[in-house]
Structure formats: C-alpha cells, structure tokens
Design a protein around this motif. Structure first.
Motif, PDB file in Angstrom:
ATOM      1  N   HIS A 297      29.050 -11.217 -26.150  1.00  0.00           N
ATOM      2  CA  HIS A 297      28.869 -10.820 -24.754  1.00  0.00           C
ATOM      3  C   HIS A 297      30.166 -10.872 -23.957  1.00  0.00           C
ATOM      4  O   HIS A 297      30.140 -10.860 -22.719  1.00  0.00           O
ATOM      5  CB  HIS A 297      27.810 -11.709 -24.093  1.00  0.00           C
ATOM      6  N   VAL A 298      31.289 -10.937 -24.653  1.00  0.00           N
ATOM      7  CA  VAL A 298      32.591 -10.901 -23.988  1.00  0.00           C
ATOM      8  C   VAL A 298      33.459  -9.858 -24.678  1.00  0.00           C
ATOM      9  O   VAL A 298      33.270  -9.556 -25.855  1.00  0.00           O
ATOM     10  CB  VAL A 298      33.298 -12.272 -24.029  1.00  0.00           C
ATOM     11  N   TYR A 299      34.396  -9.308 -23.926  1.00  0.00           N
ATOM     12  CA  TYR A 299      35.310  -8.313 -24.476  1.00  0.00           C
ATOM     13  C   TYR A 299      36.661  -8.943 -24.765  1.00  0.00           C
ATOM     14  O   TYR A 299      37.212  -9.665 -23.933  1.00  0.00           O
ATOM     15  CB  TYR A 299      35.491  -7.154 -23.503  1.00  0.00           C
ATOM     16  N   SER A 300      37.190  -8.681 -25.953  1.00  0.00           N
ATOM     17  CA  SER A 300      38.519  -9.159 -26.319  1.00  0.00           C
ATOM     18  C   SER A 300      39.247  -8.040 -27.048  1.00  0.00           C
ATOM     19  O   SER A 300      38.781  -7.576 -28.101  1.00  0.00           O
ATOM     20  CB  SER A 300      38.431 -10.384 -27.229  1.00  0.00           C
ATOM     21  N   PRO A 301      40.381  -7.581 -26.537  1.00  0.00           N
ATOM     22  CA  PRO A 301      41.091  -6.489 -27.212  1.00  0.00           C
ATOM     23  C   PRO A 301      41.580  -6.875 -28.599  1.00  0.00           C
ATOM     24  O   PRO A 301      41.559  -6.061 -29.522  1.00  0.00           O
ATOM     25  CB  PRO A 301      42.257  -6.185 -26.273  1.00  0.00           C
TER      26      PRO A 301
END
Length: 340
Positions: free
Chosen positions: A162-166
């Motif tokens: 549920h989190v975005y990490s490049p």
C-alpha cells in the motif's frame, strides 16, 4: 585461483550466486558477511566462514573480489567500501539506485585501478541465448519486431503493498533483467517509449511495464505484469521471412527453487523437448518450414567465468560500464511515470 567474499546472506547469495561460484574449480568462496547470523533461512556451507563483522571480510588480503548481494539502497555504500579496501566488486542488479551513483562507482574504481561490474546473469538465460541463435541463423530474414515478456501471476504482492517506492518497483526489480538483454544484443536505441503503471491506482506499487525500444528498422518490446494468470510467450520474433516463438523461460531458476543444483546434475537448467521453441519460415526457394529448435544451454556461472578473466587475465568486462549506465538511465526515466 580467485578468492571471493559475499556481503549479504539472503536469497540472492544462496540461490543465484553460491550454486554457481561453488561450481568452479578456479574460484574459492572464503567469507560471507551478514548483519544477523541468527537467521536460519539457508543452510550454511561448511567450507565458508560466516561473520557479522564486516571488517573481517574487508581486511582479509586473500579476498580479491567482494560480491554485493544486499538490498538495492545499500549497493552504493557497500560497493564503495569494498573499493576503499582494494577489492574488485561484483554488484547484484539493479546496480545502484541512480545513474549518478553508478557513474561515481565506475570512476572511483578506475581511479583505484580496480574492476566493478553488474551481475547481469540473465544474459545467460537459455531462452535468450536460443533466440539470439535463431536470429543469427538468418532464417527469419531481416528482423522487424521482437517481443519479450516476463510475466507473473502474483496478485498477493501488489494487493498487500500500500505504499509506492521507485526503487522497490517492478520495473527496477524485474525490468532490469530484460532491459539489459535488449541493450546487450541490440545496443542503444534511437528512441524509447515508456508505459509504466500502477494497475491498482496511485500510491500503490508499480506492478506493470511496457517499454518499447525503437531502432532504424526494428522495434523491441519488453512487457511484464503481476496479473497474468497465463504468461505470454517469453520471446516472439518476427522477420521478413518468418517468426520464432519461445513459450517457456529458462529453467535454471525453476531448478534452483527446488534445490536441484548445477553441481552433480548435468541436466540442470536443460530444456526438455516440450520446452523447445518453434521456428516458422520460408527458405530461399519459398518453401514453408515449421520446426522445433533445440534450446541452447544457459549457465549463470558464465558471469563468474567472465569476471575471473577480467580480474586474473586482464580481459575486457563482458558487461560494459556504458551498458549498465544506460540501463540505470532507462530505469530512472521509466519509473517517473508512476505516482506516489
């Protein structure tokens, strides 16, 4: 003899490195460093010294090469530290988080007269090697289009993230395999088109990519998704005289996952007839042919063979610095399409 040590004792080291480095008579694995030696996820190798003291590895004058198999965010730090201690370095992919970090490491290694290289083992995938052999046979005529797919059906991963990490994205973690294959064989494209998505919406993980590489008379597409319950063919190649389809992927990873290791198993990673690709073409007299193509043998240990030649015999690196820099540039550019 080349003596090496590993920083990291997780899946990367134990599944994708040790089965191959331990399968070479001219390589000795002396030491493995891990922050936490209490973890029992992998069986220890009796001939290897395990330590939670990094200085033990870095200050060992017998160790010539340090292999970095840690999380991406620590690659730069550990690689520079190893170079500081006079070690040649092999770094798992992705090489670094950014092109700038990669360029810094290459320049630093050059200044210290040391070698540093990315561990692009997928250049030695059977399916990739077989496809190259078909292309080079000339039976397809002039090459027009290549599609490369790297699909999964693992919806639990994006659904539970549920989190975005490049840097922990699907593009960085998996696109790096096929992007390097494209660059290694076809070279730098004239233009690139990116379609990098979060299928579950903004703020979620990157779970899909479609990157098109355009050359003067050729288009190469790299596509992947976490939501393909049935994978697309690994390779589809079209030319002016025919086409080649390789449905299944290299079997080395399949065997590694069940601990069927290369040492003592001559059939390790070898395709069976049901895995062979299909070549369909018209010959010089316009006669139709459809035939199975026996797969080339893949072997990830070739990366270690290559680096041995670099360090011991002074040969050029198989994975060139400029190829790694271009890969990092593509990853950085592509992931900008996603949203936090």
């Amino acid at each position: 003899m080349l003596t090496i040590g590993y920083i990291g004792n997780g899946k990367s080291t134990n599944r994708y490195h040790l089965p191959f480095s331990l399968n070479r008579d001219n390589i000795t694995v002396k030491t493995i460093y891990a922050r936490d030696l209490t973890k029992k996820d992998w069986d220890r190798v009796s001939s290897i010294h395990y330590t939670d003291d990094l200085s033990t590895l870095l200050n060992d004058k017998e160790i010539q090469v340090v292999v970095i198999c840690t999380h991406l965010e620590s690659h730069f730090e550990f690689a520079k530290l190893a170079l500081d201690h006079g070690k040649h370095v092999l770094v798992e992919k992705p090489f670094t988080q950014t092109k700038e970090e990669a360029a810094t490491l290459f320049q630093y290694a050059k200044e210290k007269n040391l070698h540093i290289q990315c561990y692009q083992n997928r250049r030695y995938d059977s399916d990739f090697l077989t496809t190259k052999e078909v292309i080079e046979s000339g039976k397809l005529g002039d090459l027009l289009e290549v599609e490369m797919h790297y699909d999964y059906f693992r919806p639990e991963i994006p659904l539970n993230t549920h989190v975005y990490s490049p840097f922990n994205s699907f593009l960085y973690g998996h696109g790096v395999h096929t992007i390097d294959q494209v660059i290694s064989y076809f070279g730098k494209p004239q233009t690139i088109r990116y379609d990098v998505r979060q299928l579950l919406g903004h703020g979620r993980m990157n779970d899909y990519f479609d990157v098109d590489f355009y050359y003067p008379s050729l288009k190469v597409s790299v596509k992947s998704s976490f939501f393909r319950i049935k994978s697309r063919p690994r390779f589809v190649v079209h030319g002016t005289r025919g086409m080649f389809i390789k449905e299944t992927e290299d079997r080395q990873e399949e065997h590694l996952k069940v601990f069927y290791l290369p040492k003592g198993h001559p059939d390790f990673g070898i395709d069976l007839p049901q895995h062979y690709g299909t070549l369909t073409y018209l010959d010089s007299e316009d006669r139709y042919h459809e035939e199975k193509v026996v797969s080339e043998k893949g072997d990830y240990a070739n990366i270690y063979d290559d680096f041995y030649e670099v360090v011991v015999n002074g040969k050029e690196k198989a994975i060139k610095d400029e190829e790694t820099l271009l890969t990092m540039e593509i990853l950085e550019t592509g992931i900008k399409g996603c949203h936090e």
